[in-house]
Motif scaffolding. Structure first.
Motif, PDB file in Angstrom:
ATOM      1  N   ARG A  22       3.027  38.990 -61.243  1.00  0.00           N
ATOM      2  CA  ARG A  22       3.077  39.530 -59.882  1.00  0.00           C
ATOM      3  C   ARG A  22       4.350  40.352 -59.623  1.00  0.00           C
ATOM      4  O   ARG A  22       4.387  41.158 -58.709  1.00  0.00           O
ATOM      5  N   GLY A  75      13.133  24.942 -60.419  1.00  0.00           N
ATOM      6  CA  GLY A  75      11.798  25.119 -59.866  1.00  0.00           C
ATOM      7  C   GLY A  75      10.844  24.551 -60.903  1.00  0.00           C
ATOM      8  O   GLY A  75      11.276  24.010 -61.926  1.00  0.00           O
ATOM      9  N   ILE A  76       9.578  24.662 -60.646  1.00  0.00           N
ATOM     10  CA  ILE A  76       8.593  24.160 -61.618  1.00  0.00           C
ATOM     11  C   ILE A  76       7.500  25.211 -61.785  1.00  0.00           C
ATOM     12  O   ILE A  76       7.089  25.855 -60.810  1.00  0.00           O
ATOM     13  N   GLY A  77       7.057  25.398 -63.021  1.00  0.00           N
ATOM     14  CA  GLY A  77       5.939  26.310 -63.255  1.00  0.00           C
ATOM     15  C   GLY A  77       4.619  25.617 -62.934  1.00  0.00           C
ATOM     16  O   GLY A  77       4.575  24.383 -62.853  1.00  0.00           O
ATOM     17  N   HIS A  84       6.402  23.735 -66.496  1.00  0.00           N
ATOM     18  CA  HIS A  84       7.617  24.116 -67.238  1.00  0.00           C
ATOM     19  C   HIS A  84       8.853  24.007 -66.347  1.00  0.00           C
ATOM     20  O   HIS A  84       8.770  24.119 -65.129  1.00  0.00           O
ATOM     21  N   LYS A 143       1.200  24.829 -55.976  1.00  0.00           N
ATOM     22  CA  LYS A 143       1.915  23.857 -56.823  1.00  0.00           C
ATOM     23  C   LYS A 143       1.446  22.423 -56.536  1.00  0.00           C
ATOM     24  O   LYS A 143       2.021  21.470 -57.067  1.00  0.00           O
ATOM     25  N   GLY A 178      13.074  32.932 -59.854  1.00  0.00           N
ATOM     26  CA  GLY A 178      11.723  32.697 -59.334  1.00  0.00           C
ATOM     27  C   GLY A 178      11.718  32.799 -57.824  1.00  0.00           C
ATOM     28  O   GLY A 178      12.773  32.980 -57.192  1.00  0.00           O
ATOM     29  N   SER A 179      10.536  32.655 -57.218  1.00  0.00           N
ATOM     30  CA  SER A 179      10.414  32.792 -55.764  1.00  0.00           C
ATOM     31  C   SER A 179      11.011  31.591 -55.031  1.00  0.00           C
ATOM     32  O   SER A 179      11.579  31.728 -53.950  1.00  0.00           O
ATOM     33  N   THR A 180      10.862  30.407 -55.613  1.00  0.00           N
ATOM     34  CA  THR A 180      11.208  29.178 -54.897  1.00  0.00           C
ATOM     35  C   THR A 180      12.647  29.127 -54.389  1.00  0.00           C
ATOM     36  O   THR A 180      12.869  28.773 -53.232  1.00  0.00           O
ATOM     37  N   PRO A 181      13.653  29.486 -55.211  1.00  0.00           N
ATOM     38  CA  PRO A 181      15.028  29.325 -54.703  1.00  0.00           C
ATOM     39  C   PRO A 181      15.510  30.424 -53.760  1.00  0.00           C
ATOM     40  O   PRO A 181      16.610  30.308 -53.222  1.00  0.00           O
TER      41      PRO A 181
HETATM   42  P1  PGA Z   1       8.403  30.251 -58.885  1.00  0.00           P
HETATM   43  O1  PGA Z   1       8.715  29.874 -60.396  1.00  0.00           O
HETATM   44  O2  PGA Z   1       9.524  29.713 -58.075  1.00  0.00           O
HETATM   45  O3  PGA Z   1       8.364  31.751 -58.860  1.00  0.00           O
HETATM   46  O4  PGA Z   1       7.092  29.624 -58.555  1.00  0.00           O
HETATM   47  C1  PGA Z   1       9.124  28.596 -60.713  1.00  0.00           C
HETATM   48  C2  PGA Z   1       9.215  28.441 -62.196  1.00  0.00           C
HETATM   49  O5  PGA Z   1       8.447  29.101 -62.918  1.00  0.00           O
HETATM   50  O6  PGA Z   1      10.045  27.648 -62.665  1.00  0.00           O
END
Ligand code: PGA
Length: 238
Positions: free
Chosen positions: A165, A130-132, A136, A200, A37-40
């Motif tokens: 995206r 990360g978190i959706g 999730h 978020k 994901g983007s966050t890490p």
């Molecule tokens: P994101 O995804 O870092 O791209 O927002 C996080 C996730 O879905 O766990």
């Protein structure tokens, strides 16, 4: 649970990288749980920088990723295996890296194998999450009951939309994935949850409401004895 609010995404990545530095000093052969994901991405950049500067050594550590699309080949540029190679694995010296195989012909057998590998490694020492937008973690989607072990999951519309995206108009986006279950995430000795960005803020607010919403998988983490949640100001609604 410890909550750390950072001024910026960059600060958040530095704070998280400090936790990795401490972890690897304390236990060089750590088993690291990693996320996509983007966050890490910023954290991975900082870990690479520290590795290149000789401040971090991963040579005795190994990793397990949370999830992978299904079906997908590891060489496909949309696979999480490809993402991890590009963003981290090709640039540091982890002794072993593991991701559920999106190319497995029998997904159930692959999940059982993955669980077994995590057990053989002695479980995860430091799990990164990360978190959706829907709460999730990994691809454990909101539900009324949760799998303990790794499993094949049908992605929710929210997760498919959030990840659209990354896909071109002519690319088929997977609707299923293999994910580590709540059991192995929860049995990690330490968990770090990174949350960034105004998009978020709503799920972050829900997470800190002081209630365990059972339909928000990330809320289950609040019961973990060693959870650090690192948020930037935007995700914290400031
Ligand atoms: P994101 O995804 O870092 O791209 O927002 C996080 C996730 O879905 O766990």
């Amino acid at each position: 649970m410890k909550k750390i609010v950072c001024e910026s995404y960059k600060d958040m990545c530095r704070v998280a990288a400090d936790i990795y530095t401490g972890q690897l000093k304390e236990k060089p052969n750590s088993v690291l749980g990693l996320a996509t994901g983007s966050t890490p991405i910023g954290l991975y950049k900082e870990l690479i920088r520290r590795y290149e500067a000789g401040e971090l050594d991963f040579s005795n550590a190994q990793s397990f990723n949370l999830d992978e699309y299904y079906p997908i080949d590891s060489t496909h540029h949309q696979s999480y295996a490809y993402f991890m190679n590009e963003q981290l694995f090709d640039k540091i010296n982890l002794s072993k890296t593991q991701i559920p195989s999106g190319a497995a012909t029998d997904p159930m057998a692959e999940c059982a194998r993955y669980d077994e590998e995590i057990c053989k490694a002695g479980g995860i020492d430091l799990m990164l999450l990360g978190i959706g937008h829907n709460g999730h973690i990994g691809f454990n989607e909101p539900a009324t009951s949760y799998h303990v072990g790794a499993h094949l999951v049908s992605l929710t519309e929210s997760s498919i939309n959030a990840n659209s995206r990354f896909f071109g108009a002519d690319e088929k986006q997977p609707t299923e994935a293999l994910t580590m279950g709540i059991g192995h995430i929860f049995s990690a000795k330490k968990i770090i949850l990174l949350i960034s960005g105004a998009a978020k803020a709503e799920i972050t607010r829900k997470l800190f409401e002081g209630m365990i919403h059972t339909d928000v998988p990330a809320c289950l983490l609040l019961l973990h004895p060693n959870l650090t949640i690192i948020v930037d100001k935007e995700a914290n609604g400031e």
